[in-house]
Design a protein around this motif. Structure first.
Motif, PDB file in Angstrom:
ATOM      1  N   TYR A  56     -11.036 -62.869 -10.664  1.00  0.00           N
ATOM      2  CA  TYR A  56     -10.666 -62.488  -9.300  1.00  0.00           C
ATOM      3  C   TYR A  56      -9.759 -61.260  -9.328  1.00  0.00           C
ATOM      4  O   TYR A  56      -9.161 -60.929 -10.350  1.00  0.00           O
TER       5      TYR A  56
ATOM      6  N   SER B 241     -12.533 -58.024 -11.705  1.00  0.00           N
ATOM      7  CA  SER B 241     -13.818 -58.390 -11.125  1.00  0.00           C
ATOM      8  C   SER B 241     -14.908 -57.369 -11.425  1.00  0.00           C
ATOM      9  O   SER B 241     -14.637 -56.266 -11.899  1.00  0.00           O
TER      10      SER B 241
ATOM     11  N   ARG C  57     -18.077 -58.193  -5.718  1.00  0.00           N
ATOM     12  CA  ARG C  57     -16.661 -58.528  -5.510  1.00  0.00           C
ATOM     13  C   ARG C  57     -15.792 -57.313  -5.780  1.00  0.00           C
ATOM     14  O   ARG C  57     -14.937 -56.952  -4.968  1.00  0.00           O
TER      15      ARG C  57
ATOM     16  N   ASN D 159     -16.319 -54.482  -3.091  1.00  0.00           N
ATOM     17  CA  ASN D 159     -15.669 -54.783  -1.812  1.00  0.00           C
ATOM     18  C   ASN D 159     -14.153 -54.655  -1.896  1.00  0.00           C
ATOM     19  O   ASN D 159     -13.509 -54.073  -1.011  1.00  0.00           O
TER      20      ASN D 159
ATOM     21  N   ASP E 172     -19.620 -66.264   2.155  1.00  0.00           N
ATOM     22  CA  ASP E 172     -19.707 -65.494   0.918  1.00  0.00           C
ATOM     23  C   ASP E 172     -18.673 -64.371   0.851  1.00  0.00           C
ATOM     24  O   ASP E 172     -18.702 -63.548  -0.067  1.00  0.00           O
TER      25      ASP E 172
ATOM     26  N   GLU F 219     -15.593 -62.098   0.110  1.00  0.00           N
ATOM     27  CA  GLU F 219     -14.663 -61.971  -1.022  1.00  0.00           C
ATOM     28  C   GLU F 219     -13.211 -61.901  -0.552  1.00  0.00           C
ATOM     29  O   GLU F 219     -12.288 -61.857  -1.371  1.00  0.00           O
TER      30      GLU F 219
ATOM     31  N   ASN G  73      -8.550 -64.001  -4.110  1.00  0.00           N
ATOM     32  CA  ASN G  73      -8.624 -62.556  -4.307  1.00  0.00           C
ATOM     33  C   ASN G  73      -7.405 -61.837  -3.737  1.00  0.00           C
ATOM     34  O   ASN G  73      -6.977 -60.813  -4.276  1.00  0.00           O
TER      35      ASN G  73
END
Length: 495
Positions: A115, A120, A124, A127, A284, A286, A291
């Protein structure tokens, strides 16, 4: 050390498991065409080929025998090593998508679980990086507003140095306080006093982790994580410190949640929380608590340690070479004077100072092996087939210290960044922030901090060492993920 029978059985079972894993890795990688490299031992890999105290030097030495692209085994898993400007440029810039993933080195994976923006990969990472860059810019990164914040913090630093009354002191922790306060103002929306006990405790943990992460203990952990998890040692302290830092951050995040105003973002944490609310129906997304915690930790650690360590190196180097320090003093007097604060726009008029700062970053080679990359897919690279998921090590040191790119690569020489007329000249081989898609997202902030902090300090002080300047050792005391400088005391003499 005497082991009990159950302990012997456990150790033997672990060795068998590791051997099986190694055989499976070998079998899997036969499908690829990995580059050649030194012969490896089962389980131990190429441990005997790599000096744990300066692994990047060992890798550069191996490249002289096996070429700019070769394979080593780190315990039971392979790593493709990239050396030299042309090779790293091709991989990270020209074929950046292929090499943009982050390999989950055992110590990195245990801390982050994949994370956060640093650890990552894939969507992920895309973004989180896109959001982080946009948000940091919104809060002034690379703009006038953050410049004014750095100028203000630099004055706190000058005042604190002045309070030393020209007595010997180590500037290391004060540099860390100042650099940390800049990222804290963006992430948390506040700065801390240099005497704040909680703040100092956090910085002590960051400093301790920096030393351990650059020591042989972490190299051993990454080679043999299952075994090292069972053994005592400084590597255990890394995870305890991270746990304590996360506890502090979670407390801060909770406070932000309780006082959040969705139509007014005070800082990075607020912006992330607002984004989480916007995407709360996207299963879904992120943008979640894990995070948020890890990305905040990433920004806090990177924003504190890298800039402050660079500044510590700079003070040592300038104290060792007083004639270079004097030339910067002269340029500051000519361009800025003593009646106003240094500003970013001054840099273009200060080629020598700019050259020295660039040479500091080149010479100290702060992150010599880069952070670990990973093959994002099966990659056909220079006649070899690198399977998806393979660890890739772009050795930045092989670029920053290359004999083909720099006139005197192993000496501190500001002329590397000056033309024959004394004007500043940059180089494509200047890669202290890495290159390509994984280039440091805080580069513009770090560059601004280093210039403004250093010129403000030199506008006000002459740094003189307690020992003979010739005895200052500007080689690293630790060399791993970071190159850590020795600690010295200096006198800050008012100008």
């Amino acid at each position: 050390m005497d082991l009990s029978e159950p302990e012997k059985t456990l150790l033997f079972a672990l060795l068998i498991i590791l051997f099986i894993v190694w055989l499976l890795q070998r079998q899997k990688l036969q499908k690829g065409r990995l580059p050649p490299g030194p012969p490896a031992l089962p389980l131990l890999g190429n441990s005997f080929h790599v000096n744990l105290k300066s692994p990047h030097k060992s890798l550069i030495k191996l490249s002289e025998q096996y070429g700019p692209v070769f394979t080593i085994w780190i315990g039971t898993y392979p790593a493709v090593v990239l050396c030299g400007f042309e090779t790293i440029k091709e991989a990270l810039i020209e074929r950046g998508h292929d090499f943009s993933s982050r390999y989950p080195l055992p110590v990195l994976h245990k801390v982050s679980g994949g994370y956060g923006v640093i650890a990552s990969s894939g969507e992920r990472w895309k973004n989180l990086r896109r959001f982080s860059l946009s948000t940091l810019r919104n809060f002034g990164m690379g703009r006038k507003s953050i410049e004014e914040r750095i100028q203000e913090e630099a004055q706190f630093l000058v005042k604190t140095f002045g309070n030393k009354k020209e007595s010997p002191f180590s500037p290391d922790f004060l540099m860390r306080c100042a650099a940390s306060n800049i990222i804290c103002s963006i992430v948390f929306g506040e700065r801390f006093e240099y005497g704040d006990k909680d703040f100092l405790s956090l910085l002590e943990m960051i400093a301790e982790n920096g030393h351990i992460l650059s020591s042989p203990w972490v190299q051993l952990y990454n080679n043999f994580p299952k075994i090292m998890d069972l053994l005592p040692g400084p590597h255990k302290k890394i995870f305890q410190n991270i746990s304590d830092l996360c506890a502090f951050l979670n407390k801060n995040i909770q406070s932000h949640k309780e006082s959040l105003q969705k139509d007014f973002s005070r800082d990075y944490i607020d912006s992330f929380l607002i984004k989480m609310d916007e995407e709360k129906h996207n299963l879904d997304s992120e943008f979640n608590d894990r995070n948020l915690l890890m990305t905040t930790l990433n920004l806090f650690l990177a924003g504190t340690e890298t800039s402050s360590t660079t500044l510590r190196w700079a003070i040592q180097i300038l104290a060792k070479y007083p004639h270079i320090q004097e030339k910067i003093h002269q340029e500051i007097d000519e361009v800025i004077g003593s009646l106003r604060c240094p500003a970013i726009e001054d840099r273009a008029k200060m080629p020598y100072t700019d050259a020295v700062i660039h040479e500091v970053q080149r010479y100290i080679d702060l992150v010599p092996m880069n952070l670990p990359h990973m093959a994002s897919n099966d990659i056909d690279f220079r006649g070899y087939l690198i399977p998806k998921g393979t660890l890739v090590i772009p050795v930045l040191s092989s670029v920053l210290k290359s004999t083909s790119q720099w006139k005197t690569p192993n000496s501190f020489n500001p002329n590397h960044f000056l033309d024959k007329n004394g004007c500043f000249k940059n180089s494509d081989s200047f890669m202290p922030f890495s290159a390509g898609k994984r280039k440091c997202l805080g580069e513009s902030l770090a560059r601004m901090e280093i210039f403004l902090f250093l010129t403000t300090l030199l506008q006000n002080f002459v740094f003189k060492p307690v020992i003979d300047c010739k005895d200052i050792n500007i080689s690293p005391v630790f060399s791993g993920i970071l190159q850590i400088p020795h600690m010295y005391n200096f006198c800050a003499i008012s100008r």
